[in-house]
Scaffold this motif. Structure first.
Motif, PDB file in Angstrom:
ATOM      1  N   THR A   1       0.805  -1.276  -0.118  1.00 26.78           N
ATOM      2  CA  THR A   1      -0.041   0.098  -0.035  1.00 26.78           C
ATOM      3  C   THR A   1       0.827   1.464  -0.186  1.00 26.78           C
ATOM      4  OG1 THR A   1      -0.184  -0.064   2.466  1.00 26.78           O
ATOM      5  CG2 THR A   1      -1.902  -1.186   1.148  1.00 26.78           C
ATOM      6  N   GLY A   2       2.188   1.144  -0.047  1.00 24.62           N
ATOM      7  CA  GLY A   2       3.029   2.279   0.239  1.00 24.62           C
ATOM      8  C   GLY A   2       2.716   3.344  -0.908  1.00 24.62           C
ATOM      9  N   ALA A   3       2.439   3.077  -2.285  1.00 26.66           N
ATOM     10  CA  ALA A   3       2.478   3.905  -3.137  1.00 26.66           C
ATOM     11  C   ALA A   3       1.107   4.765  -2.845  1.00 26.66           C
ATOM     12  CB  ALA A   3       2.472   3.279  -4.633  1.00 26.66           C
ATOM     13  N   ALA A   4      -0.021   3.953  -2.606  1.00 25.98           N
ATOM     14  CA  ALA A   4      -1.159   4.751  -2.474  1.00 25.98           C
ATOM     15  C   ALA A   4      -1.199   5.755  -1.031  1.00 25.98           C
ATOM     16  CB  ALA A   4      -2.210   3.718  -2.145  1.00 25.98           C
ATOM     17  N   ARG A   5      -0.385   5.232  -0.072  1.00 28.08           N
ATOM     18  CA  ARG A   5      -0.205   5.942   1.070  1.00 28.08           C
ATOM     19  C   ARG A   5       0.391   7.329   0.799  1.00 28.08           C
ATOM     20  NH1 ARG A   5       2.622   4.288   4.851  1.00 28.08           N
ATOM     21  NH2 ARG A   5       3.224   2.354   4.139  1.00 28.08           N
ATOM     22  N   LEU A   6       1.768   7.237  -0.174  1.00 28.95           N
ATOM     23  CA  LEU A   6       2.330   8.185  -0.503  1.00 28.95           C
ATOM     24  C   LEU A   6       1.593   9.349  -1.267  1.00 28.95           C
ATOM     25  CD1 LEU A   6       5.685   6.871  -1.727  1.00 28.95           C
ATOM     26  CD2 LEU A   6       5.507   8.196   0.134  1.00 28.95           C
ATOM     27  N   ALA A   7       0.820   8.860  -2.228  1.00 26.67           N
ATOM     28  CA  ALA A   7      -0.187   9.849  -3.008  1.00 26.67           C
ATOM     29  C   ALA A   7      -1.177  10.502  -2.185  1.00 26.67           C
ATOM     30  CB  ALA A   7      -0.552   9.200  -4.114  1.00 26.67           C
ATOM     31  N   SER A   8      -1.757   9.857  -1.229  1.00 27.44           N
ATOM     32  CA  SER A   8      -2.971  10.124  -0.263  1.00 27.44           C
ATOM     33  C   SER A   8      -2.184  11.254   0.568  1.00 27.44           C
ATOM     34  CB  SER A   8      -3.281   9.290   0.589  1.00 27.44           C
ATOM     35  OG  SER A   8      -4.091   8.334  -0.457  1.00 27.44           O
ATOM     36  N   ALA A   9      -0.765  10.958   1.198  1.00 26.05           N
ATOM     37  CA  ALA A   9      -0.404  11.999   2.229  1.00 26.05           C
ATOM     38  C   ALA A   9       0.232  13.003   1.622  1.00 26.05           C
ATOM     39  CB  ALA A   9       0.758  10.982   2.951  1.00 26.05           C
ATOM     40  N   ALA A  10       0.444  13.213   0.221  1.00 23.97           N
ATOM     41  CA  ALA A  10       1.086  14.369  -0.308  1.00 23.97           C
ATOM     42  C   ALA A  10       0.185  15.090  -1.217  1.00 23.97           C
ATOM     43  CB  ALA A  10       2.399  13.946  -1.218  1.00 23.97           C
ATOM     44  N   GLY A  11      -1.057  14.458  -1.402  1.00 25.41           N
ATOM     45  CA  GLY A  11      -2.084  15.030  -1.991  1.00 25.41           C
ATOM     46  C   GLY A  11      -1.663  15.026  -3.707  1.00 25.41           C
ATOM     47  N   VAL A  12      -0.920  13.970  -4.208  1.00 19.27           N
ATOM     48  CA  VAL A  12      -0.602  14.152  -5.642  1.00 19.27           C
ATOM     49  C   VAL A  12      -1.425  12.977  -6.273  1.00 19.27           C
ATOM     50  CG1 VAL A  12       1.419  15.203  -4.974  1.00 19.27           C
ATOM     51  CG2 VAL A  12       1.596  12.858  -5.051  1.00 19.27           C
ATOM     52  N   PRO A  13      -1.603  12.968  -7.668  1.00 15.69           N
ATOM     53  CA  PRO A  13      -1.896  11.905  -8.537  1.00 15.69           C
ATOM     54  C   PRO A  13      -1.009  10.728  -8.246  1.00 15.69           C
ATOM     55  CG  PRO A  13      -1.074  13.538  -9.960  1.00 15.69           C
ATOM     56  CD  PRO A  13      -0.738  14.132  -8.527  1.00 15.69           C
TER      57      PRO A  13
ATOM     58  N   GLU B   1     -12.529   9.472   0.922  1.00 16.91           N
ATOM     59  CA  GLU B   1     -13.395   8.183   1.160  1.00 16.91           C
ATOM     60  C   GLU B   1     -12.309   6.913   0.949  1.00 16.91           C
ATOM     61  OE1 GLU B   1     -17.177   8.052  -0.555  1.00 16.91           O
ATOM     62  OE2 GLU B   1     -17.910   9.863   0.542  1.00 16.91           O
ATOM     63  N   ASP B   2     -11.440   7.232   0.254  1.00 13.69           N
ATOM     64  CA  ASP B   2     -10.512   6.079  -0.012  1.00 13.69           C
ATOM     65  C   ASP B   2      -9.523   5.567   1.174  1.00 13.69           C
ATOM     66  OD1 ASP B   2     -11.214   5.375  -2.569  1.00 13.69           O
ATOM     67  OD2 ASP B   2     -10.007   6.909  -3.615  1.00 13.69           O
ATOM     68  N   ALA B   3      -9.746   4.342   1.469  1.00 11.81           N
ATOM     69  CA  ALA B   3      -8.646   3.903   2.228  1.00 11.81           C
ATOM     70  C   ALA B   3      -7.473   3.142   1.431  1.00 11.81           C
ATOM     71  CB  ALA B   3      -9.082   2.452   3.142  1.00 11.81           C
ATOM     72  N   PRO B   4      -6.189   3.476   2.127  1.00  9.85           N
ATOM     73  CA  PRO B   4      -5.043   2.873   1.153  1.00  9.85           C
ATOM     74  C   PRO B   4      -5.382   1.731   0.326  1.00  9.85           C
ATOM     75  CG  PRO B   4      -4.281   3.755   3.085  1.00  9.85           C
ATOM     76  CD  PRO B   4      -5.972   3.679   3.443  1.00  9.85           C
ATOM     77  N   GLU B   5      -5.845   0.801   1.372  1.00 12.72           N
ATOM     78  CA  GLU B   5      -6.164  -0.688   0.441  1.00 12.72           C
ATOM     79  C   GLU B   5      -7.265  -0.502  -0.631  1.00 12.72           C
ATOM     80  OE1 GLU B   5      -5.104  -0.998   4.623  1.00 12.72           O
ATOM     81  OE2 GLU B   5      -6.549   0.058   3.736  1.00 12.72           O
ATOM     82  N   GLN B   6      -8.076   0.422  -0.527  1.00  9.02           N
ATOM     83  CA  GLN B   6      -8.969   0.709  -1.498  1.00  9.02           C
ATOM     84  C   GLN B   6      -8.329   1.206  -2.813  1.00  9.02           C
ATOM     85  OE1 GLN B   6     -11.854   2.917   0.648  1.00  9.02           O
ATOM     86  NE2 GLN B   6     -13.609   1.128   0.133  1.00  9.02           N
TER      87      GLN B   6
END
Length: 248
Positions: free
Chosen positions: A131-143, A183-188
């Motif tokens: 899930t690291g890639a998703a968590r990075l994008a979410s934390a930084a607010g980037v695509p 609403e997106d969890a990292p897993e989703q």
């Protein structure tokens, strides 16, 4: 970021492709933003995949910083290159520091490259993602931008290396960006990413100019002799166990 080193590595990668006669096809580079941070998430079939991602980003006029294991920084051959390119080291037990460094880079407008399978997929399909890639994008607010790399495994992958293969096709497909919602969890988000990556890889394999029936480099569902996804996972587990035993 490596004002001398990065262009030199790009130039060298292109020169090697020309010298070997590799037919590199890059499509979708317009999906990489011209400015601002983004996470590039690619499948992993070869030790050469970072160079394919680098060339894909270069086609969009962007540079990439990868998350890389600390051991690469210490390698006598790869170490100087990795350090010059200011890649982000992942130290044993220090994943949090690497995550924070990557988020800082993304917020500063840089591109960060990730192989979310975390290992070469010996099945040549997209395996379970971390899930690291998703968590990075979410934390930084980037695509979060999915990519598919195909053909590099024929040059150098686990237990096989044959670098000199004139006119070998290499495909790099870059998909439309995914954006995390509140609403997106990292897993989703990771499941959405995996589906997009598999779609791109399916297309790269379907459009690949060389027939792969009966070939070791083709996945079994396309008539190749690569391990199944389940066999590949079992091989990885056995290799990890053997490595852990050797280190203890």
């Amino acid at each position: 970021m490596g004002e001398i080193g990065y262009p030199a590595v790009c130039f060298a990668a292109k020169a090697v492709c020309r010298a070997l006669g590799l037919r590199v096809r890059i499509e979708g580079d317009t999906n990489i933003p011209a400015a601002g941070g983004a996470v590039l998430a690619a499948d992993h079939v070869s030790y050469l995949d970072p160079f394919a991602v680098l060339l894909g980003a270069d086609a969009a006029g962007r540079r990439v910083r990868f998350l890389a294991l600390q051991t690469l920084f210490e390698h006598r051959i790869y170490g100087p290159v990795v350090r010059e390119l200011r890649q982000i080291p992942i130290r044993s037990g220090g994943g949090g520091a690497a995550f924070r460094a990557a988020v800082d880079a993304l917020r500063a407008g840089e591109i960060v490259g990730v192989f979310p399978e975390a290992t070469i997929a010996q099945s040549f399909t997209v395996q379970q993602l971390r899930t690291g890639a998703a968590r990075l994008a979410s934390a930084a607010g980037v695509p979060l931008i999915p990519m598919a790399v195909w053909g590099t495994q024929r040059l150098w992958t686990k237990d096989r290396r044959n670098i000199v293969q004139p006119m070998l096709p290499i495909t790099v497909l870059i998909g439309e960006p995914l954006r995390a919602t509140s609403e997106d969890a990292p897993e989703q988000l990771t499941e959405r990413l995996r589906a997009r990556m598999q779609e791109l890889l399916d297309r790269a394999q379907r459009e690949y100019p060389d027939a792969g029936a009966g070939q070791w480099w083709q996945p079994v569902h396309l008539g190749g002799t690569a391990p199944t996804a389940e066999e590949a996972v079992a091989r990885d587990a056995a290799e990890n166990a053997a490595r852990a035993g050797a280190d203890s």
